[in-house]
Structure formats: structure tokens, C-alpha cells
Enzyme design. Sequence first.
Site, PDB file in Angstrom:
ATOM      1  N   SER A 242      -3.129  -1.724  -1.152  1.00 29.43           N
ATOM      2  CA  SER A 242      -3.534  -2.499   0.016  1.00 29.43           C
ATOM      3  C   SER A 242      -3.240  -1.698   1.272  1.00 29.43           C
ATOM      4  CB  SER A 242      -2.778  -3.822   0.060  1.00 29.43           C
ATOM      5  OG  SER A 242      -1.436  -3.581   0.448  1.00 29.43           O
ATOM      6  N   LYS A 243      -3.547  -2.320   2.405  1.00 28.54           N
ATOM      7  CA  LYS A 243      -3.346  -1.643   3.680  1.00 28.54           C
ATOM      8  C   LYS A 243      -1.911  -1.166   3.861  1.00 28.54           C
ATOM      9  CE  LYS A 243      -6.912  -3.431   6.739  1.00 28.54           C
ATOM     10  NZ  LYS A 243      -7.206  -4.858   6.851  1.00 28.54           N
ATOM     11  N   ARG A 244      -0.993  -1.876   3.244  1.00 30.40           N
ATOM     12  CA  ARG A 244       0.414  -1.484   3.335  1.00 30.40           C
ATOM     13  C   ARG A 244       0.628  -0.038   2.901  1.00 30.40           C
ATOM     14  NH1 ARG A 244       3.294  -3.477  -0.423  1.00 30.40           N
ATOM     15  NH2 ARG A 244       1.611  -4.675  -1.341  1.00 30.40           N
ATOM     16  N   GLY A 246      -1.011   2.511   3.587  1.00 30.60           N
ATOM     17  CA  GLY A 246      -1.566   3.517   4.491  1.00 30.60           C
ATOM     18  C   GLY A 246      -3.066   3.553   4.405  1.00 30.60           C
TER      19      GLY A 246
END
Length: 463
Positions: A242-244, A246
Site C-alpha cells: 500500500s501507499k505506506r 512508499g
Amino acid sequence: MVRTRFAPSPTGFLHIGGARTALFSWAYARHHGGQFILRIEDTDVVRSTPEAVQAILDGMAWLGLDYDEGPYYQMQRMDRYKEVIQQMLAAGTAYPCYMSAEELDALREAQRARGEKPRYDGRWRPEAGKTLPQPPAGVAPVIRFKSPREGAVAWDDLVKGHIEFANAELDDLIIARTDGTPTYNFCVVVDDWDMGITHVIRGDDHVNNTPRQINILKALGATVPQYAHLSMILGDDGTKLSKRHGAVSVMQYDEDGFLPEAVNNYLARLGWSHGDDEIFSREQFTEWFDLDHITPSAAQFNTEKLLWLNHHYMKQMPPEALAARIAARLQARGIDTGKGPDLAQAVALYVDRCNTLNLLADALEVFYIDIHPSPELLAQHLSDEARPAIADFAVGLEQVAWETPAIAALIKATVARHGLKMPKLAMPLRVLLTGQTQTPSVDAVVTLIGRETALARLAPYRE
Ligand code: GLU
């Protein structure tokens, strides 16, 4: 003839998982000399945006995933879906259902209260000998697929093996809403059928759609394609990517200084393998790619490995080609690489130390702009014992033959004459000439900078 497709929903950027699906679908078609089709599934009008369509097209172009047909847009195929719905109604494989939303809620509520799984009870489903209720006046029906009730629907998934669902588990799926618009699974089916798709390669979040799609395809008398459901990609830490984690958008990798060759090679190994091969060209990949060597288990994203591959591709690029990419990045920062050292030589000197285009551009920009070494670095490295050696070295630079061995000899002679250890001169030289403390061998850096600039950068420190 193998025909594959990539069918993204344009609701965001092209993320790593989508790009891998696209790459595998593309590679399978290329391997078999078949065709690869791009289809934009834009029927979710609330979430679909033209920007997201563009992001998908850009991402695919950047990765070099060329398609033979498309992009087709589902919103442009509405008439065709409606036509097939009419055919199904006429054939009795679909039927109108007049149940209102309130009735459906009440039904579900009652089922839950009895501890049953909520499902449509088939009250408008026509059966031999069954009398249907009178359609209420002024109510627009939904259209439901008359799903088989007996037996099972099964397929041999090319990644996951045999998968089977009991038909009793499957509801009579709504294929058109009350306003006549077709629903997601139905559009996919009509498209895969019309487009002659032979192999559906997609994420395994679609496994639950597949039995419904197969049943509809069969009802249409269509040939059922083969399915390959790719397992998901986990982040470095083992949780869903996910966006977490990067950069999950493909174009973000471009922005961050990755080469498409490296990202392609990296994505290829996310769930697929060819022996122990880690590095391979696009040609080798399409030659080797098959569905037999895709692992059914989840793949884990590894940024270190991507960086390693990126560095590999940077190092093996001809310096001139790499220089062209760096020049573009420096130009985007408003820096003209026309004045200053030859960029290809600069790239060749620095590429071993930098594993992204951005880091390489960061390191090299000092050769094309005015630099102002920071007071902290000057205080730290420009010691009183170094100053006379620097002045002395600058005098030598005026005359020395401009080649690395001669400059190296000059540095050696200077430290010897001043009774210094090498770093006592090399470090302040680095700082004065580049503003940086981390550089390749200082003699090579001096050579690269050129006599004029080197003398100009040392001039303020020559007393
Ligand atoms: N549009 C779907 C998605 O983006 C893919 C559908 C398919 O491949 O069948 O997840």
C-alpha cells in the site's frame, strides 16, 4: 492465437500490482506471438477519472507495454451490453426481477435472523410450472442472470490449480440495474467474449468473480477462456502493499530515478521465476515467460532488490545513454549541462556510487552550477595545516599535464612536501571543488572538473 488483455479500472494511478498483471499478460501474448489488448473498465463513473486513464497509459508507455488493440472503453460499449441483455432475456437465460430494495432488505434481515446466509430467494426466477407474481405497475426491474442451481462450476486455474464452486452457492446475479446499465461482471464477460480473449491473467482478488463469469459465458454459448489468477504482492514488511510502502505508483518510480528496464525486470520476478535468473533482458523474458512458473503464494516486494537491479541497469548502460537521462533530469532542475565537464565522463566516474538516476543527478549537478561549500564543511575540513598545501597544489595545477596520473602524482607530492596524510588534503579538496565529502577518487574528480574550474574554485583559498 493467444489473446490476452489488461483491464484496469481507471480509479487511481497504475500501481505496482496492476503493472505486474499488465506485464504478465503482455509477456504471455508476446511469448506466443499472440495479441495483447488494453481495455479500460470505466463503468464506475463516480470513481473513474480521465487523469487515471492517462496515468495508466503513461505507465504502460513508460514500461514499454505495447498493445495490439485498444484501448477499448467500456462506457463506449453500452449499446453492445444492452443488446446482449436483450438476447439473454429472449433466450430465457436472464429475467426481470421486480423486487424492491425494501423487500430485498427485509428478505436479508429475515435470513440473517434465521442464521442463514443472505441471498436472493429466486421469487422472480421463471421455472417450468411456476407462476410468477404480477409485475407491479410503474416499477422498473433489475435483470438477473438465471444461474444454474445444480452441480458445480470449476476451472483449472493456470496458477492456482483446480478451483470449484457449488452452483448452489451462487446467487442469480444482477446483470442490469433498474436504469438498464449493465453491472461489472457482466461487462467483463461480454468483453472477454467479444474480444476473443483466450487467457485471462489477473489478480486473485477476482477469483470469486470467475465462477459467475464462467456461468454467464456458458449461458451465452461462448468459449470459456483459461484463467490465471496472480497472487497478491506484499510490502517489505509482509503486509498488503500500500501507499505506506512508499512508491506504489509506477510513475513514481520514474520520478524517483528508476529505469523502466529495472522496474520491468523486477516486476517479472514478482511471482515468476526462470531458474535462478535474476537479471534478464526483455527479449529473454518474453522468450522464457510462461504460466507454469508462477508461484501461487504471495510475492513480497523488496526495495533493496529493486535498487540493486536499477544500479545494475545503470552501470551496464553506455555512459552516453545514461548521460542523456541525467541531462534531462538536470535540465528539469534548470541546470544546463552544456557548460562544464563532459557529462558522459562524469556519469562514468560516478555511476558506481549512485543507484538511482536522481542520486546520480544530485552528485553531478555540482559540476554545472556555482557551488558554495557550507561553512560547517569548511570549518570541519579546511584546517590550518591544509591551507598552505591547497595553495601549493593550486600552483601545481596551473602547469600539470591534465590527466589523472599526473594529477595524482601532484597530490602525492604536495602531501609529502607538507608532511600531511592524504585525507588532510583530499578532504578539503573535495569540499572546495564539489561541496561534497563523498566523491570518487579526488584525482579523477579534479581531472573531470577541468583546469579552469578547478583553479577558479580553489582561488579564494590560495593565500
Ligand atoms: N477492472 C478490474 C480491476 O481493475 C480487472 C478485471 C479483470 O481483469 O477481469 O481490478
